[in-house]
Design an enzyme around this catalytic site. Structure first.
Site, PDB file in Angstrom:
ATOM      1  N   LEU A  59      54.173  76.522  21.926  1.00 27.54           N
ATOM      2  CA  LEU A  59      55.288  75.796  22.498  1.00 27.54           C
ATOM      3  C   LEU A  59      54.958  75.457  23.947  1.00 27.54           C
ATOM      4  CD1 LEU A  59      58.378  77.886  21.275  1.00 27.54           C
ATOM      5  CD2 LEU A  59      57.478  75.770  20.269  1.00 27.54           C
ATOM      6  N   ASP A  60      55.503  74.347  24.429  1.00 23.47           N
ATOM      7  CA  ASP A  60      55.340  74.002  25.835  1.00 23.47           C
ATOM      8  C   ASP A  60      55.948  75.095  26.710  1.00 23.47           C
ATOM      9  OD1 ASP A  60      54.189  71.615  25.074  1.00 23.47           O
ATOM     10  OD2 ASP A  60      56.021  70.441  25.335  1.00 23.47           O
ATOM     11  N   GLN A  61      55.418  75.251  27.906  1.00 23.57           N
ATOM     12  CA  GLN A  61      55.865  76.315  28.806  1.00 23.57           C
ATOM     13  C   GLN A  61      57.378  76.293  29.055  1.00 23.57           C
ATOM     14  OE1 GLN A  61      53.726  76.478  32.511  1.00 23.57           O
ATOM     15  NE2 GLN A  61      54.604  78.441  33.093  1.00 23.57           N
ATOM     16  N   THR A  63      59.759  75.408  27.147  1.00 23.14           N
ATOM     17  CA  THR A  63      60.497  75.490  25.884  1.00 23.14           C
ATOM     18  C   THR A  63      60.587  76.942  25.433  1.00 23.14           C
ATOM     19  OG1 THR A  63      59.686  73.306  25.252  1.00 23.14           O
ATOM     20  CG2 THR A  63      60.537  74.687  23.488  1.00 23.14           C
ATOM     21  N   ARG A 160      59.824  65.736  23.124  1.00 23.75           N
ATOM     22  CA  ARG A 160      60.201  65.320  24.474  1.00 23.75           C
ATOM     23  C   ARG A 160      59.985  63.820  24.653  1.00 23.75           C
ATOM     24  NH1 ARG A 160      56.958  69.652  28.103  1.00 23.75           N
ATOM     25  NH2 ARG A 160      58.101  68.594  29.787  1.00 23.75           N
TER      26      ARG A 160
END
Length: 233
Positions: A59-61, A63, A160
């Protein structure tokens, strides 16, 4: 920041990642799910040396939500193959600025990443990588909408960018156009995107495993009337 353990056995570990924590370490040296898991397994199993940690997706940081890791290379290969072939079901929650024209539907885009700026943009058909997601409106009021998102692909920054491209940036996602700021538990910025649910086939038992990740204390209130408070419910 401490991840919450949602499921664990001899082959798999499923964590609820806090927003602001890296999935995998980078040049900053900040703590990540991988380093946290390595330390956890070293302590739990009294391992004196290095331990294997298989990160099969990320996951993106900014998120939060459910992340699956493997304890063996065999399990990692089998789980990674499920992600690669679309055998894993993913559900995300997002709070966005604006509202879709329809209450439910599908979006398909072609995405391309600029690795110099770590930004993703949409491209013309036949270029980039295909990104697909099914969406459903869960609630909407006061200019904000809570969405359920079921991506069938796993592109970098996919949700996003697909939302921002349609004039609905995720709340807090200033990188892709949001005008609001949301703070994670550590005080750093986060975005209102949460990996709510993951369903996969156990790598050795073959059984379907469905994991649901509760939202954390820094999740913006789910009511679309939320006006900028970072207090979770």
């Amino acid at each position: 920041m401490t991840p919450e353990i949602l499921f664990e056995d001899n082959h798999c570990l499923v964590l609820n990642k806090p927003a602001g924590m890296l999935s995998q370490g980078d040049e900053t040296g900040e703590p990540s799910l991988v380093t946290w898991t390595a330390d956890y397994w070293k302590a739990k199993y009294a391992k004196p040396g290095n331990v294997y940690v298989g990160l099969v997706h990320r996951l993106d940081q900014p998120t939060s939500g459910v992340v699956l890791l493997a304890r063996t290379s065999k399990a990692a290969a089998r789980l990674a193959d499920q992600f690669r072939t679309g055998g894993v079901s993913k559900l995300y929650w997002a709070i966005v600025e604006g509202r879709p024209d329809q209450d439910a539907g599908d979006w398909v885009d072609h995405l391309e990443k600029d690795h110099r700026t770590n930004r993703v943009r949409t491209t013309g058909e036949g270029e980039g990588k295909v990104a697909r997601v099914a969406f459903e409106v869960l609630d909407s009021a006061a200019g904000l909408t809570k969405l359920a998102l079921r991506p069938s692909t796993g592109r970098s920054h996919q949700l996003r960018v697909q939302l921002a491209e349609r004039g609905m940036p995720i709340v807090g996602d200033r990188k892709y156009g949001s005008k609001r700021l949301v703070r994670a538990l550590d005080g750093e910025p986060r975005i209102a995107l949460h990996a709510r649910e993951l369903t996969f086939q156990h790598p050795t038992l073959g059984q379907a495993i469905r994991i649901e990740a509760p939202v954390q204390a820094d999740w913006p209130e789910s009511s679309p009337g939320w006006s900028g408070s970072t207090r979770g419910r």
